[in-house]
Design a protein around this motif. Structure first.
Motif, PDB file in Angstrom:
ATOM      1  N   THR A  53     -26.777 -40.563 -31.740  1.00 39.56           N
ATOM      2  CA  THR A  53     -26.249 -39.712 -32.805  1.00 39.56           C
ATOM      3  C   THR A  53     -24.725 -39.659 -32.764  1.00 39.56           C
ATOM      4  O   THR A  53     -24.104 -39.792 -31.709  1.00 39.56           O
ATOM      5  CB  THR A  53     -26.807 -38.283 -32.700  1.00 39.56           C
ATOM      6  N   ALA A  54     -24.142 -39.460 -33.932  1.00 44.52           N
ATOM      7  CA  ALA A  54     -22.685 -39.323 -34.050  1.00 44.52           C
ATOM      8  C   ALA A  54     -22.391 -38.609 -35.366  1.00 44.52           C
ATOM      9  O   ALA A  54     -23.267 -38.465 -36.238  1.00 44.52           O
ATOM     10  CB  ALA A  54     -22.007 -40.690 -34.008  1.00 44.52           C
ATOM     11  N   LEU A  55     -21.157 -38.161 -35.515  1.00 42.90           N
ATOM     12  CA  LEU A  55     -20.727 -37.491 -36.731  1.00 42.90           C
ATOM     13  C   LEU A  55     -20.351 -38.545 -37.777  1.00 42.90           C
ATOM     14  O   LEU A  55     -19.568 -39.456 -37.500  1.00 42.90           O
ATOM     15  CB  LEU A  55     -19.531 -36.594 -36.444  1.00 42.90           C
ATOM     16  N   GLY A  56     -20.933 -38.422 -38.959  1.00 43.61           N
ATOM     17  CA  GLY A  56     -20.644 -39.372 -40.012  1.00 43.61           C
ATOM     18  C   GLY A  56     -19.335 -39.051 -40.714  1.00 43.61           C
ATOM     19  O   GLY A  56     -18.797 -37.937 -40.601  1.00 43.61           O
ATOM     20  N   LEU A  57     -18.814 -40.038 -41.469  1.00 44.41           N
ATOM     21  CA  LEU A  57     -17.594 -39.802 -42.246  1.00 44.41           C
ATOM     22  C   LEU A  57     -17.795 -38.727 -43.310  1.00 44.41           C
ATOM     23  O   LEU A  57     -16.837 -38.131 -43.790  1.00 44.41           O
ATOM     24  CB  LEU A  57     -17.139 -41.101 -42.917  1.00 44.41           C
ATOM     25  N   ASP A  58     -19.068 -38.468 -43.661  1.00 42.65           N
ATOM     26  CA  ASP A  58     -19.360 -37.418 -44.633  1.00 42.65           C
ATOM     27  C   ASP A  58     -19.408 -36.039 -43.992  1.00 42.65           C
ATOM     28  O   ASP A  58     -19.700 -35.044 -44.657  1.00 42.65           O
ATOM     29  CB  ASP A  58     -20.684 -37.712 -45.341  1.00 42.65           C
ATOM     30  N   GLY A  59     -19.160 -35.968 -42.658  1.00 43.61           N
ATOM     31  CA  GLY A  59     -19.144 -34.685 -41.963  1.00 43.61           C
ATOM     32  C   GLY A  59     -20.479 -34.249 -41.419  1.00 43.61           C
ATOM     33  O   GLY A  59     -20.577 -33.194 -40.800  1.00 43.61           O
ATOM     34  N   LYS A  60     -21.528 -35.048 -41.626  1.00 45.46           N
ATOM     35  CA  LYS A  60     -22.861 -34.688 -41.153  1.00 45.46           C
ATOM     36  C   LYS A  60     -23.238 -35.534 -39.945  1.00 45.46           C
ATOM     37  O   LYS A  60     -22.952 -36.732 -39.905  1.00 45.46           O
ATOM     38  CB  LYS A  60     -23.886 -34.901 -42.272  1.00 45.46           C
ATOM     39  N   SER A  61     -23.881 -34.884 -38.971  1.00 45.65           N
ATOM     40  CA  SER A  61     -24.330 -35.598 -37.777  1.00 45.65           C
ATOM     41  C   SER A  61     -25.654 -36.298 -38.077  1.00 45.65           C
ATOM     42  O   SER A  61     -26.513 -35.755 -38.780  1.00 45.65           O
ATOM     43  CB  SER A  61     -24.509 -34.613 -36.615  1.00 45.65           C
ATOM     44  N   GLY A  62     -25.819 -37.510 -37.529  1.00 47.20           N
ATOM     45  CA  GLY A  62     -27.071 -38.227 -37.751  1.00 47.20           C
ATOM     46  C   GLY A  62     -27.207 -39.406 -36.814  1.00 47.20           C
ATOM     47  O   GLY A  62     -26.304 -39.715 -36.020  1.00 47.20           O
ATOM     48  N   HIS A  63     -28.374 -40.070 -36.887  1.00 48.64           N
ATOM     49  CA  HIS A  63     -28.641 -41.256 -36.070  1.00 48.64           C
ATOM     50  C   HIS A  63     -27.961 -42.468 -36.678  1.00 48.64           C
ATOM     51  O   HIS A  63     -27.908 -42.621 -37.905  1.00 48.64           O
ATOM     52  CB  HIS A  63     -30.142 -41.507 -35.977  1.00 48.64           C
ATOM     53  N   LEU A  64     -27.463 -43.349 -35.805  1.00 49.37           N
ATOM     54  CA  LEU A  64     -26.881 -44.596 -36.312  1.00 49.37           C
ATOM     55  C   LEU A  64     -27.931 -45.394 -37.077  1.00 49.37           C
ATOM     56  O   LEU A  64     -27.654 -45.959 -38.139  1.00 49.37           O
ATOM     57  CB  LEU A  64     -26.343 -45.446 -35.156  1.00 49.37           C
ATOM     58  N   ALA A  65     -29.133 -45.462 -36.536  1.00 47.90           N
ATOM     59  CA  ALA A  65     -30.242 -46.184 -37.175  1.00 47.90           C
ATOM     60  C   ALA A  65     -31.536 -45.667 -36.578  1.00 47.90           C
ATOM     61  O   ALA A  65     -31.524 -44.835 -35.666  1.00 47.90           O
ATOM     62  CB  ALA A  65     -30.096 -47.686 -36.970  1.00 47.90           C
ATOM     63  N   GLN A  66     -32.649 -46.149 -37.074  1.00 45.85           N
ATOM     64  CA  GLN A  66     -33.961 -45.749 -36.583  1.00 45.85           C
ATOM     65  C   GLN A  66     -34.711 -46.986 -36.115  1.00 45.85           C
ATOM     66  O   GLN A  66     -34.522 -48.085 -36.650  1.00 45.85           O
ATOM     67  CB  GLN A  66     -34.767 -45.045 -37.691  1.00 45.85           C
ATOM     68  N   THR A  67     -35.582 -46.828 -35.118  1.00 45.54           N
ATOM     69  CA  THR A  67     -36.418 -47.951 -34.714  1.00 45.54           C
ATOM     70  C   THR A  67     -37.448 -48.217 -35.798  1.00 45.54           C
ATOM     71  O   THR A  67     -37.793 -47.333 -36.578  1.00 45.54           O
ATOM     72  CB  THR A  67     -37.130 -47.643 -33.379  1.00 45.54           C
ATOM     73  N   GLY A  68     -37.923 -49.442 -35.828  1.00 45.12           N
ATOM     74  CA  GLY A  68     -38.872 -49.854 -36.858  1.00 45.12           C
ATOM     75  C   GLY A  68     -38.318 -50.963 -37.721  1.00 45.12           C
ATOM     76  O   GLY A  68     -39.071 -51.728 -38.319  1.00 45.12           O
ATOM     77  N   LEU A  69     -36.985 -51.068 -37.763  1.00 44.85           N
ATOM     78  CA  LEU A  69     -36.313 -52.144 -38.485  1.00 44.85           C
ATOM     79  C   LEU A  69     -35.178 -52.661 -37.601  1.00 44.85           C
ATOM     80  O   LEU A  69     -34.617 -51.910 -36.800  1.00 44.85           O
ATOM     81  CB  LEU A  69     -35.729 -51.645 -39.809  1.00 44.85           C
ATOM     82  N   PRO A  70     -34.804 -53.939 -37.740  1.00 44.79           N
ATOM     83  CA  PRO A  70     -33.623 -54.427 -37.015  1.00 44.79           C
ATOM     84  C   PRO A  70     -32.396 -53.601 -37.391  1.00 44.79           C
ATOM     85  O   PRO A  70     -32.318 -53.050 -38.501  1.00 44.79           O
ATOM     86  CB  PRO A  70     -33.487 -55.878 -37.489  1.00 44.79           C
ATOM     87  N   ALA A  71     -31.446 -53.511 -36.475  1.00 42.06           N
ATOM     88  CA  ALA A  71     -30.236 -52.720 -36.713  1.00 42.06           C
ATOM     89  C   ALA A  71     -29.010 -53.471 -36.214  1.00 42.06           C
ATOM     90  O   ALA A  71     -29.060 -54.143 -35.179  1.00 42.06           O
ATOM     91  CB  ALA A  71     -30.336 -51.358 -36.037  1.00 42.06           C
ATOM     92  N   VAL A  72     -27.920 -53.332 -36.967  1.00 41.50           N
ATOM     93  CA  VAL A  72     -26.623 -53.911 -36.592  1.00 41.50           C
ATOM     94  C   VAL A  72     -25.622 -52.769 -36.502  1.00 41.50           C
ATOM     95  O   VAL A  72     -25.383 -52.070 -37.489  1.00 41.50           O
ATOM     96  CB  VAL A  72     -26.157 -54.953 -37.632  1.00 41.50           C
ATOM     97  N   VAL A  73     -25.073 -52.552 -35.307  1.00 43.38           N
ATOM     98  CA  VAL A  73     -24.106 -51.481 -35.080  1.00 43.38           C
ATOM     99  C   VAL A  73     -22.753 -52.118 -34.756  1.00 43.38           C
ATOM    100  O   VAL A  73     -22.627 -52.829 -33.758  1.00 43.38           O
ATOM    101  CB  VAL A  73     -24.548 -50.550 -33.937  1.00 43.38           C
ATOM    102  N   ASN A  74     -21.768 -51.859 -35.603  1.00 45.10           N
ATOM    103  CA  ASN A  74     -20.454 -52.495 -35.482  1.00 45.10           C
ATOM    104  C   ASN A  74     -19.379 -51.461 -35.153  1.00 45.10           C
ATOM    105  O   ASN A  74     -19.235 -50.455 -35.837  1.00 45.10           O
ATOM    106  CB  ASN A  74     -20.103 -53.213 -36.787  1.00 45.10           C
ATOM    107  N   PHE A  75     -18.635 -51.693 -34.053  1.00 48.87           N
ATOM    108  CA  PHE A  75     -17.507 -50.838 -33.671  1.00 48.87           C
ATOM    109  C   PHE A  75     -16.219 -51.490 -34.170  1.00 48.87           C
ATOM    110  O   PHE A  75     -15.964 -52.675 -33.894  1.00 48.87           O
ATOM    111  CB  PHE A  75     -17.471 -50.651 -32.151  1.00 48.87           C
ATOM    112  N   TRP A  76     -15.407 -50.703 -34.870  1.00 51.18           N
ATOM    113  CA  TRP A  76     -14.219 -51.267 -35.495  1.00 51.18           C
ATOM    114  C   TRP A  76     -13.128 -50.211 -35.620  1.00 51.18           C
ATOM    115  O   TRP A  76     -13.338 -49.035 -35.303  1.00 51.18           O
ATOM    116  CB  TRP A  76     -14.562 -51.828 -36.879  1.00 51.18           C
ATOM    117  N   SER A  77     -11.962 -50.640 -36.094  1.00 48.65           N
ATOM    118  CA  SER A  77     -10.843 -49.732 -36.332  1.00 48.65           C
ATOM    119  C   SER A  77      -9.991 -50.303 -37.471  1.00 48.65           C
ATOM    120  O   SER A  77      -9.851 -51.532 -37.576  1.00 48.65           O
ATOM    121  CB  SER A  77     -10.002 -49.592 -35.058  1.00 48.65           C
ATOM    122  N   PRO A  78      -9.428 -49.467 -38.299  1.00 48.22           N
ATOM    123  CA  PRO A  78      -8.583 -49.975 -39.387  1.00 48.22           C
ATOM    124  C   PRO A  78      -7.378 -50.775 -38.892  1.00 48.22           C
ATOM    125  O   PRO A  78      -6.855 -51.630 -39.602  1.00 48.22           O
ATOM    126  CB  PRO A  78      -8.131 -48.698 -40.103  1.00 48.22           C
TER     127      PRO A  78
END
Length: 532
Positions: free
Chosen positions: A212-237
């Motif tokens: 879990t992490a805080l989204g840019l929309d201000g709401k906390s949530g899971h990056l993804a859920q199991t059951g489907l493949p997931a791609v998590v990318n760490f980046w910076s402007p």
């Protein structure tokens, strides 16, 4: 019931990966992942690439690895050194018996460099020699380590010293650091020194797409859920390679739509307006989150310093299948995601995963994974064997017997399967049927005390009294200091009305263990019978 069933299982599991990071970025080998090949069958040519399953598929550059008991608990851990840093991986499987030998030469180099050691325990002879280095630029411990499985004594140690002298010791203790000095008939046995609990490094929390992490929309949530493949990318402007990569990620995310979950994590946590501007400029339509300490530690280890960009690719069960510590291209990411459909886990990998669940007493989960393996290969004798062992643990003995029988259809000569089937039949009151399977395991297990007693008891119950007495005698010769075989032999003599032989057997057992209730009971019955 099946006391040594876990001997069928792989004995090295990595759950602690404490990494000391070096100041090195990039890769000299194209981020090629390390491999680990495992042979589950002993004297067989089958090897499975299982580095991913056990967390050993590092992308680091390095060939230095050393097995070493760095925490002093009696099993070998693994140290791997690379340009990127040092990995300390702890072996956390259930403890087994071992021998640890330290040699001191008096007629040549003091550390006995080059000394050859032959160790015999439980009917098996192993050998090793004292050396300083092994593998690529790796210094190894001078102490020699031998695994003993269930054997709790060392029958014999023979040392050929660098001076040419040959010396032997008998009846040494297991699970100790045994020091041997050239020319001395005595030895010293000491308890291993363990790491203090407070000195242990923290275990890195596992990377998970459901973190879990805080989204840019201000709401906390899971990056993804199991059951489907997931791609998590760490980046910076401010990351230049990220600016090359982000358009490709946006394009692949649109192509797969709802079939693959994408999530972006910005390590820029202050200038969120700048992050939002970059999201808009690159057309990133998938969810975006802001990094926090817990999330960074779980993905990048203690300290949580990321190499940017970094992309973690998970399969539909939430397992990491690839880590890119550089800009990923559209083509390679698409090929990787497509491979999930065409390249599922192999039967061997599924068996390893089942063994992993088994080692943690997660028997229903282990069984579920094995069922998947058997769907892929219904003729896998090792999968049927492991399934039978799990059924025993679940107290479903009839299903265990059926699984062991099925395993023998595809590998009729496997002594471990015969042994386990013999145990299961014996435990369900079918001693006569168990005998042929105990006998089939004899050549493989005749040096094991417990096996000889079990086989002897089955023979006695099947009225094969001569065979039973012979097996009890073999067990007593194997280890005369254990009372169990003496009691079983006494009971059989008692049944045969060999009163004096039975009395001697029970008295011998009591001399070894004066409080052994079974021997006291039967000896009392013999005394009462004599008085009458």
């Amino acid at each position: 019931m099946i006391a040594d069933a876990k001997a069928q299982m792989l004995k090295t599991k990595t759950v602690l990966d404490q990494k000391s990071v070096r100041e090195f970025r990039g890769s000299w080998s194209g981020y090629e992942r390390d491999v680990f090949f495992h042979n589950p069958d002993g004297a067989s040519s089958r090897f499975f690439q299982s580095a991913y399953v056990y967390g050993l598929d590092f992308v680091d550059d390095g060939r230095s690895s050393v097995p070493c008991d760095f925490d002093g608990d009696g099993d070998l851990d693994l140290l791997v050194l690379s340009l990127q840093g040092l990995h300390l991986m702890e072996n956390t499987w259930a403890p087994r018996n071992f021998a640890r030998l330290r040699l001191e030469a008096t007629k040549s180099n003091p550390i006995a460099l080059g000394a050859l050691v032959r160790l015999t325990a439980g009917g098996i002879t192993q050998q090793d020699y004292v050396r300083i280095t092994d593998g690529y630029q790796s210094q190894v411990p001078l102490d020699l380590h031998f695994g003993l499985r269930d054997t709790d004594r060392i029958d014999r140690v023979e040392v050929t010293w660098p001076s040419g002298a040959v010396q032997s010791w008998k009846n040494l203790p297991a699970n100790r650091l045994v020091s041997l000095v050239e020319g001395s008939e005595s030895f010293n046995a000491a308890v291993l020194s363990k790491w203090p609990a407070e000195s242990r490094p923290p275990v890195r929390p596992p990377a998970s797409p459901s973190a879990t992490a805080l989204g840019l929309d201000g709401k906390s949530g899971h990056l993804a859920q199991t059951g489907l493949p997931a791609v998590v990318n760490f980046w910076s402007p401010s990351c230049a390679p990220c600016k090359t990569e982000l358009p490709a990620l946006a394009k692949v995310a649109r192509r797969y739509g709802t079939q693959v979950q994408f999530a972006g994590v910005s390590v820029e946590t202050r200038d969120l307006d700048g992050v939002r501007s970059s999201v808009k400029a690159f057309g990133l339509e998938y969810p975006q989150f802001v990094a926090n300490d817990e999330l960074m530690n779980s993905y990048f280890g203690e300290g949580g310093e990321a190499i940017l960009p970094s992309t973690f690719v998970f399969d539909h069960k939430g397992r990491i299948r690839r880590i890119f510590r550089r800009a990923v291209t559209e083509e390679e990411l698409q090929l990787l995601l497509d491979s999930f459909k065409e390249d599922p886990l192999t039967v061997g990998q599924l068996e390893f995963l089942a063994n992993d669940h088994f080692s943690r007493d997660e028997f229903p989960r282990a069984l579920s994974v094995l069922e998947q393996a058997l769907l892929l290969d219904p003729k896998s004798s090792s999968a049927w064997l492991t399934r039978g062992i799990i059924m025993v643990k679940l107290e479903r003995n009839e299903e265990a017997i059926a699984s062991f029988t099925k395993s023998l259809q595809f590998d009729s000569g496997n002594p471990n399967t015969h042994y386990n089937l013999g145990l299961a039949l014996h435990a369900t009151g079918r001693a006569v049927e168990s005998l042929e399977h105990y006998e089939a395991a004899y050549s493989h297990r005749k040096g094991e005390y417990d096996y000889l007693v079990l086989y002897g008891n089955a023979a006695a119950e099947a009225m094969k009294t001569d065979l039973g007495l012979r097996l009890f005698e073999e067990a007593i010769l194997k280890d005369p200091m254990k009372p169990r075989a003496h009691v079983s032999k006494g009971k059989l003599h008692m049944f045969l009305k060999h009163t004096e032989e039975a009395r001697r057997s029970f008295q011998t057992a009591l001399s070894l263990d004066p409080h052994l209730e079974e021997a006291l009971k039967y000896l009392s019955q013999l005394s009462n019978s004599r008085e009458r």
